[in-house]
Design an enzyme around this catalytic site. Structure first.
Site, PDB file in Angstrom:
ATOM      1  N   ASP A  64      -6.992   0.125   9.633  1.00 43.66           N
ATOM      2  CA  ASP A  64      -6.426  -1.062   8.991  1.00 43.66           C
ATOM      3  C   ASP A  64      -6.160  -2.135  10.038  1.00 43.66           C
ATOM      4  O   ASP A  64      -5.579  -1.843  11.102  1.00 43.66           O
ATOM      5  CB  ASP A  64      -5.097  -0.725   8.305  1.00 43.66           C
ATOM      6  CG  ASP A  64      -5.280  -0.039   6.967  1.00 43.66           C
ATOM      7  OD1 ASP A  64      -6.434   0.201   6.569  1.00 43.66           O
ATOM      8  OD2 ASP A  64      -4.254   0.269   6.319  1.00 43.66           O
ATOM      9  N   LYS A 121      -9.227  -4.313   0.400  1.00 46.04           N
ATOM     10  CA  LYS A 121      -8.592  -3.670  -0.745  1.00 46.04           C
ATOM     11  C   LYS A 121      -8.493  -4.616  -1.940  1.00 46.04           C
ATOM     12  O   LYS A 121      -8.194  -5.804  -1.789  1.00 46.04           O
ATOM     13  CB  LYS A 121      -7.178  -3.192  -0.376  1.00 46.04           C
ATOM     14  CG  LYS A 121      -7.140  -2.098   0.680  1.00 46.04           C
ATOM     15  CD  LYS A 121      -5.708  -1.657   0.940  1.00 46.04           C
ATOM     16  CE  LYS A 121      -5.625  -0.650   2.072  1.00 46.04           C
ATOM     17  NZ  LYS A 121      -6.260   0.634   1.730  1.00 46.04           N
ATOM     18  N   GLY A 159       1.829   4.455   4.697  1.00 41.63           N
ATOM     19  CA  GLY A 159       2.930   3.741   5.328  1.00 41.63           C
ATOM     20  C   GLY A 159       4.102   4.593   5.731  1.00 41.63           C
ATOM     21  O   GLY A 159       5.158   4.064   6.090  1.00 41.63           O
ATOM     22  N   ARG A 168      -6.264  19.900   0.843  1.00 43.05           N
ATOM     23  CA  ARG A 168      -6.304  21.325   0.482  1.00 43.05           C
ATOM     24  C   ARG A 168      -6.506  21.509  -1.021  1.00 43.05           C
ATOM     25  O   ARG A 168      -7.227  22.407  -1.454  1.00 43.05           O
ATOM     26  CB  ARG A 168      -5.016  22.022   0.929  1.00 43.05           C
ATOM     27  CG  ARG A 168      -4.926  22.266   2.436  1.00 43.05           C
ATOM     28  CD  ARG A 168      -3.802  23.241   2.746  1.00 43.05           C
ATOM     29  NE  ARG A 168      -3.660  23.521   4.152  1.00 43.05           N
ATOM     30  CZ  ARG A 168      -4.375  24.421   4.836  1.00 43.05           C
ATOM     31  NH1 ARG A 168      -5.331  25.102   4.213  1.00 43.05           N
ATOM     32  NH2 ARG A 168      -4.151  24.627   6.121  1.00 43.05           N
ATOM     33  N   GLY A 203      -0.783   8.614   6.057  1.00 49.98           N
ATOM     34  CA  GLY A 203       0.163   9.348   6.893  1.00 49.98           C
ATOM     35  C   GLY A 203      -0.351   9.759   8.251  1.00 49.98           C
ATOM     36  O   GLY A 203       0.377  10.393   9.018  1.00 49.98           O
ATOM     37  N   GLY A 247      -3.883   3.769   8.766  1.00 46.79           N
ATOM     38  CA  GLY A 247      -3.308   2.521   8.288  1.00 46.79           C
ATOM     39  C   GLY A 247      -2.294   1.957   9.259  1.00 46.79           C
ATOM     40  O   GLY A 247      -2.626   1.236  10.204  1.00 46.79           O
ATOM     41  N   SER A 248      -1.030   2.328   9.071  1.00 47.70           N
ATOM     42  CA  SER A 248       0.047   1.790   9.900  1.00 47.70           C
ATOM     43  C   SER A 248       0.123   2.470  11.259  1.00 47.70           C
ATOM     44  O   SER A 248       0.721   1.932  12.192  1.00 47.70           O
ATOM     45  CB  SER A 248       1.386   1.962   9.162  1.00 47.70           C
ATOM     46  OG  SER A 248       1.280   1.537   7.819  1.00 47.70           O
TER      47      SER A 248
END
EC number: 4.3.3.6
Length: 295
Positions: free
Chosen positions: A25, A82, A154, A166, A215, A236-237
């Site tokens: 990102d 997005k 996030g 999983r 995550g 992402g973050s």
């Protein structure tokens, strides 16, 4: 021309080219260049990273086209952007701009609580999130060329991405030993198209790549998801909220590529500063969990 470019085979083939890589990102051209130099296979252009979207609250929409265009002009690798779930016009605008992929994303505030986009009606390939085989098969049935775990964006907490990877893999394993009658019942139970499930059963795997997302905050997180069968990793973050984004970006790319070289991963981790601050998923209400968006 559009029929050829927009075919499932070509769209899925484009996504396959990103296999084994990291997609990052970015919110501006400088970050996009850092990602490209670190070895990212693609970047996701957006106005705010998921942790900032979560902190700000309110309605999160498609990024300003100027930001997307700035990123597209800054790098030579593919650029994703997005669109809100079900927002036909946002997706059409991004397609007209020439982005390489569109993410119909639960990170943004859904525009439609009943319907996802008919992705097979677009020329550009789409990536979508999923938590289980039912969601995966529905998105594939709508025309998604690439999947990713939803995780919990996030948060810097990998637990939900692990759960979703999983879950999909275990349901695919169950599906491969079912007969046709059992597949029909299973399709009804999980709300999935029978034809898609039959295709998955016959091939022994999903017909599209499935990346990890939501995550990933450390090189160890990225390597873990590859160990669990991810085809690649979205971050992402985790990178630009870390103490040293350039080092984190390079380390996550290397850990994704060499995910079973534990000595290397240990060395990479020891040379990094502090990772982004994480959130305990259990402290989030259902309304605060982005993974609950969509169906």
């Amino acid at each position: 021309m559009s029929k050829i470019i927009g075919s499932d085979r070509v769209k899925r083939g484009m996504a396959e080219m990103q296999k084994g890589g990291v997609i990052m990102d970015v919110v501006n051209a400088e970050q996009a260049r850092i990602a490209e130099e670190a070895g990212a296979v693609a970047v996701m252009a957006l106005e705010r990273v998921p942790s900032d979207i979560r902190a700000a609250g309110g309605v999160a929409r498609m990024a300003n086209p100027k930001i997307v265009e700035e990123v597209m002009n800054a790098v030579s690798i593919p650029v994703m952007a997005k669109a809100r779930i079900g927002h036909i016009t946002e997706a059409r605008v991004l397609e007209a701009m020439g982005v390489d992929y569109i993410d119909e994303s639960e990170v943004l505030t859904p525009a439609d609580e009943e319907y996802h986009l008919r992705k097979d009606q677009f020329t550009v390939p789409f990536v979508c999130g999923c938590r289980n085989l039912g969601e995966a098969a529905r998105r594939i049935g709508e025309g998604a060329a690439m999947l990713r775990t939803k995780g919990e964006p996030g948060t810097g907490n990998i637990v939900e991405a692990v759960r979703h990877m999983r879950q999909v893999n275990s349901e695919v394993s169950r599906l491969t030993v079912m007969n046709d009658d059992e597949i029909m019942t299973f399709a009804k139970d999980i709300g999935a198209p029978y034809e898609i499930l039959k295709q998955i059963k016959d091939n022994g795997r999903l017909p599209v790549v499935n990346f990890a997302a939501g995550g990933v905050a450390t090189p160890q997180d990225a390597a873990l998801m590859m160990e669990l069968g991810a085809d690649g990793v979205f971050v992402g973050s985790g990178i630009f909220k870390s103490e040293d984004p350039e080092k984190f970006a390079k380390a996550i790319v290397q850990a994704t590529t060499h995910y079973q070289d534990y000595e290397l991963i240990g060395r990479l981790a020891s040379e990094l500063g502090t990772a982004m601050k994480g959130l305990d998923i259990n402290q989030l209400s259902l309304e605060e969990r982005m993974q609950e968006r969509g169906w």
